[in-house]
Design an enzyme around this catalytic site. Sequence first.
Site, PDB file in Angstrom:
ATOM      1  N   SER A  79     -47.291   6.092  -6.263  1.00  0.00           N
ATOM      2  CA  SER A  79     -48.159   6.278  -7.429  1.00  0.00           C
ATOM      3  C   SER A  79     -48.635   4.933  -7.970  1.00  0.00           C
ATOM      4  O   SER A  79     -48.068   3.882  -7.652  1.00  0.00           O
ATOM      5  CB  SER A  79     -47.384   7.035  -8.514  1.00  0.00           C
TER       6      SER A  79
HETATM    7  C1  LIG Z   1     -46.499  10.948  -5.694  1.00  0.00           C
HETATM    8  S1  LIG Z   1     -45.312  10.974  -4.424  1.00  0.00           S
HETATM    9  C2  LIG Z   1     -43.903  10.142  -5.122  1.00  0.00           C
HETATM   10  C3  LIG Z   1     -44.068   8.723  -5.474  1.00  0.00           C
HETATM   11  C4  LIG Z   1     -42.740   8.022  -5.667  1.00  0.00           C
HETATM   12  N1  LIG Z   1     -42.220   8.269  -6.969  1.00  0.00           N
HETATM   13  C5  LIG Z   1     -42.847   6.554  -5.375  1.00  0.00           C
HETATM   14  O1  LIG Z   1     -42.428   5.738  -6.212  1.00  0.00           O
HETATM   15  O2  LIG Z   1     -43.332   6.200  -4.278  1.00  0.00           O
HETATM   16  C6  LIG Z   1     -44.689  12.644  -4.455  1.00  0.00           C
HETATM   17  C7  LIG Z   1     -43.647  12.918  -3.418  1.00  0.00           C
HETATM   18  O3  LIG Z   1     -43.095  14.205  -3.644  1.00  0.00           O
HETATM   19  C8  LIG Z   1     -42.738  14.729  -2.377  1.00  0.00           C
HETATM   20  N2  LIG Z   1     -42.489  16.180  -2.529  1.00  0.00           N
HETATM   21  C9  LIG Z   1     -43.382  17.186  -2.603  1.00  0.00           C
HETATM   22  N3  LIG Z   1     -42.745  18.358  -2.783  1.00  0.00           N
HETATM   23  C10 LIG Z   1     -41.414  18.079  -2.826  1.00  0.00           C
HETATM   24  C11 LIG Z   1     -40.248  18.873  -2.975  1.00  0.00           C
HETATM   25  N4  LIG Z   1     -40.294  20.205  -3.154  1.00  0.00           N
HETATM   26  N5  LIG Z   1     -39.044  18.258  -2.963  1.00  0.00           N
HETATM   27  C12 LIG Z   1     -38.951  16.910  -2.795  1.00  0.00           C
HETATM   28  N6  LIG Z   1     -40.024  16.105  -2.634  1.00  0.00           N
HETATM   29  C13 LIG Z   1     -41.247  16.691  -2.661  1.00  0.00           C
HETATM   30  C14 LIG Z   1     -43.906  14.347  -1.506  1.00  0.00           C
HETATM   31  O4  LIG Z   1     -43.587  14.453  -0.124  1.00  0.00           O
HETATM   32  C15 LIG Z   1     -44.153  12.915  -1.984  1.00  0.00           C
HETATM   33  O5  LIG Z   1     -43.387  11.998  -1.235  1.00  0.00           O
END
Ligand SMILES: C[S@@+](CC[C@H](N)C(=O)[O-])C[C@H]1O[C@@H](n2cnc3c(N)ncnc32)[C@H](O)[C@@H]1O
Length: 234
Positions: A79
Amino acid sequence: MMRGWIVPPPKEPTKNEQKFRAEREQKVKALKKHGYLTSRRIEDAMLRVRREDFIPAPYRDYAYEEVPLPLPGEEATISCPHSYPLFYEPLGLDKGQRFLEVGLGSGYGTALAREIVGDDGLVVAIEIDPLTFRFARDNLKMAGYKDIVLVEGDGGMGYPEMSPYDKICVTAACKAVPSPLIEQLREGGRLIAPVMEKGIQNLVLLEKSGKAVKEKRICEVLYVSLRGEFGITP
Ligand SMILES: C[S@@+](CC[C@H](N)C(=O)[O-])C[C@H]1O[C@@H](n2cnc3c(N)ncnc32)[C@H](O)[C@@H]1O
């Protein structure tokens, strides 16, 4: 292009450690000036964690630009820099707390959280995408974080083994906050998540008080969709 964002073109990394340090310090100053960053502990963490270490080489030079960048995996992004204080300041993330992150992504937000809660706290982070999970795990290992509980699986189910949590952060947009996460929040605890409402995503802050859950909308945001049992994308 990721939905709603223009991704800068991939290129050979050119910036050295000194340049990245200067950009990191500038970014922290700007986040303070614009009111995103207000607490000393989150500021110190953002100065300490090298964001460039959590970004794939072709996008590393853009580490301190306000744009989400692609990561290995189906839909994962790191993000924008401002989104970390945007989530962690209203959560009141602080020393000694038990923290659960749903959506590990690059591991950058996880590293910040580890610095903020310190040695007396706990950080558990869950990622559903196996490729993204491995990328984050390796980044955190290389950055020297050994005591974070990393879980590969559906974060919508939480991680009851280590509950209750003082603070929970969901970094992918959901239809509604998954009920297991509310159950795993301690009394008085807070949770923050992007929630899809009438076609837009609102960043929503929940506070658990007895059987009631107080809810506050902070602002409109744009995140990748939550997958899994409680997801927008199954
Ligand atoms: C915006 S990114 C996260 C950014 C992270 N906070 C960083 O600092 O890089 C959102 C993440 O949520 C994951 N995601 C989506 N659905 C999920 C779930 N049900 N459980 C765990 N992770 C999930 C995606 O694969 C993605 O890696």
